[in-house]
Design an enzyme around this catalytic site. Structure first.
Site, short mmCIF file in Angstrom:
data_model
loop_
_atom_site.label_atom_id
_atom_site.label_comp_id
_atom_site.label_asym_id
_atom_site.label_seq_id
_atom_site.Cartn_x
_atom_site.Cartn_y
_atom_site.Cartn_z
N GLU A 96 63.10 -71.33 -80.06
CA GLU A 96 61.99 -71.49 -80.99
C GLU A 96 62.37 -70.99 -82.38
O GLU A 96 63.19 -70.08 -82.53
CB GLU A 96 60.75 -70.74 -80.47
CG GLU A 96 60.19 -71.39 -79.21
CD GLU A 96 58.88 -70.80 -78.71
OE1 GLU A 96 58.17 -71.52 -77.99
OE2 GLU A 96 58.55 -69.64 -79.05
N CYS A 109 62.03 -68.42 -89.80
CA CYS A 109 62.38 -67.41 -88.81
C CYS A 109 63.20 -68.11 -87.73
O CYS A 109 62.69 -69.01 -87.05
CB CYS A 109 61.11 -66.79 -88.21
SG CYS A 109 61.45 -65.61 -86.88
N CYS A 116 67.08 -63.44 -74.38
CA CYS A 116 67.52 -62.16 -74.93
C CYS A 116 67.92 -61.24 -73.79
O CYS A 116 67.26 -61.22 -72.75
CB CYS A 116 66.38 -61.52 -75.74
SG CYS A 116 66.90 -60.04 -76.67
N CYS A 120 62.88 -55.20 -74.62
CA CYS A 120 61.81 -54.49 -75.35
C CYS A 120 60.47 -54.85 -74.72
O CYS A 120 60.16 -56.01 -74.51
CB CYS A 120 61.84 -54.89 -76.82
SG CYS A 120 63.41 -54.50 -77.64
N CYS A 123 57.83 -57.38 -76.47
CA CYS A 123 58.31 -58.66 -77.00
C CYS A 123 58.42 -59.69 -75.89
O CYS A 123 59.08 -59.44 -74.87
CB CYS A 123 59.67 -58.45 -77.67
SG CYS A 123 60.41 -59.97 -78.29
N GLU A 168 69.05 -61.09 -79.96
CA GLU A 168 69.53 -59.96 -80.77
C GLU A 168 70.73 -60.44 -81.59
O GLU A 168 71.81 -60.68 -81.06
CB GLU A 168 69.94 -58.80 -79.86
CG GLU A 168 70.76 -57.70 -80.51
CD GLU A 168 70.14 -57.12 -81.77
OE1 GLU A 168 70.82 -57.16 -82.83
OE2 GLU A 168 69.00 -56.64 -81.73
N CYS A 341 55.22 -62.37 -84.69
CA CYS A 341 56.29 -61.45 -84.32
C CYS A 341 56.12 -60.98 -82.87
O CYS A 341 55.07 -60.50 -82.48
CB CYS A 341 56.24 -60.24 -85.26
SG CYS A 341 57.48 -59.01 -84.92
#
Length: 351
Positions: A96, A109, A116, A120, A123, A168, A341
């Site tokens: 995305e 963005c 990932c 976290c 997220c 990341e 975010c």
């Protein structure tokens, strides 16, 4: 038999490599320059677009090489004009990327990984499996496609790029830096380094490597707590990259680059929104010149965090400002389409 397997990804070649391949094919070296310009300056997604090449040469290129172009799979439009895209890669993986329009800027963005490997807790991408790193050209393509959207829908080209999508960036270090090279190069998109921000969850040795490589783009650190026990709780990466280790790395980075750092701080209700948390953050801000972006929490299905109260957020921000810390409160964009975010997670990849 599928000959696709034997084709070379032409955008994986440097200009020198490409010239050598052309000479081996009996073509003149300047033809390689023309193709390279089509690939990186004109953002051609097929050899057929390369109109100053002869048809036989284009056919030869099609036989020997492939352009693994990223394509828009779906686009969602937010009530605040944010556009979230699901992009499909050549191997059918989905990622995305988001266009965030404001009165001052048009920001892309972009993602750096499929999924990932970090976990976290706040997220959505962190709940996905990391399938693979993106190649430099796949990151570059996201910028090209989002720039096209900005011009098509708002009549304004991209002004900024943030590496804050899925993944990341510092765990895909070489491809991220190569993508930035192509985006900023005169024979690429010719955008300014100062318009690019790379955001990391905090990998100390790679932050030092950014310093050694004397990077020109902006660095943002997703901090979210200036207290090791709290940060461990929401960001397991902190267990191997403590705040002390990050502070040392940031000092090294700043000594090498002289670039100030941005700290991103999502403010959670009854977790990191007290005055004591603000004091800890202000102390951490003394390590290197910096600014703080306080970010609204955007709810996800996997976690039960909630956003801090407006008055507590204001008190928190005002304390930092009184301590001389440049502080901004960032309002979320695209929340109604899960584009804000921490909300990026391709549903189709989560089967």
């Amino acid at each position: 038999m599928d000959t696709q397997i034997t084709k070379t990804d032409i955008r994986s070649l440097s200009l020198e490599d490409l010239k050598k391949r052309f000479l081996d094919l009996g073509e003149k070296a300047f033809r390689a320059n023309q193709v390279y310009e089509w690939l990186w300056k004109k953002s051609a997604f097929s050899f057929d677009e390369m109109s100053n090449l002869s048809k036989p040469l284009r056919e030869k290129l099609n036989e020997l090489f492939v352009i693994n172009a990223v394509k828009v799979n779906t686009s969602q439009f937010s009530s605040d004009k944010t556009i979230k895209n699901t992009f499909v890669l050549h191997d059918k993986h989905l990622i995305e990327g988001v266009l965030i329009p404001t009165t001052e800027r048009m920001t892309a963005c972009v993602s750096s990984q499929v999924g990932c490997s970090l976990t976290c807790k706040f997220c959505a991408t962190g709940y996905m499996e990391r399938k693979r790193n993106l190649n430099a050209d796949e990151i570059y393509d996201q910028v090209v496609l989002i720039d096209q959207q900005a011009k098509e829908h708002y009549g304004i080209p991209l002004s900024n790029i943030v590496y804050m999508g899925m993944g990341e960036p510092l765990l895909n270090y070489s491809n991220v830096l190569k993508s930035i090279d192509r985006i900023t190069a005169e024979d690429g998109l010719n955008m300014s380094y100062k318009r690019i921000t790379v955001s990391t969850a905090g990998i100390a040795k790679m932050i030092k490597k950014l310093g050694d490589d004397d990077v020109k783009f902006n660095l943002a650190l997703s901090l979210h707590a200036a207290n090791d026990s709290k940060r461990n709780e929401i960001m397991p990466i902190n267990e191997q990259n403590s705040l002390a280790a990050l502070a040392e790395a940031l000092k090294y980075y700043f000594a090498k680059t002289k670039n100030p750092v941005t700290y991103e701080y999502i403010i959670f209700n009854n977790f990191n929104d007290e005055l004591e948390d603000a004091k800890e953050l202000a102390r951490f801000c003394k390590h290197v010149p910096c600014k703080v972006n306080i970010i609204e929490y955007n709810p996800i299905a996997f976690a039960d965090f909630t956003n801090a109260a407006v008055d507590k957020t204001e008190i928190f921000a005002n304390y930092l400002k009184k301590q001389g810390v440049i502080t901004n409160i960032r309002r979320s964009r695209g929340k109604d389409i899960d584009a804000a975010c921490g909300q990026l997670a391709v549903k189709e990849e989560n089967k």
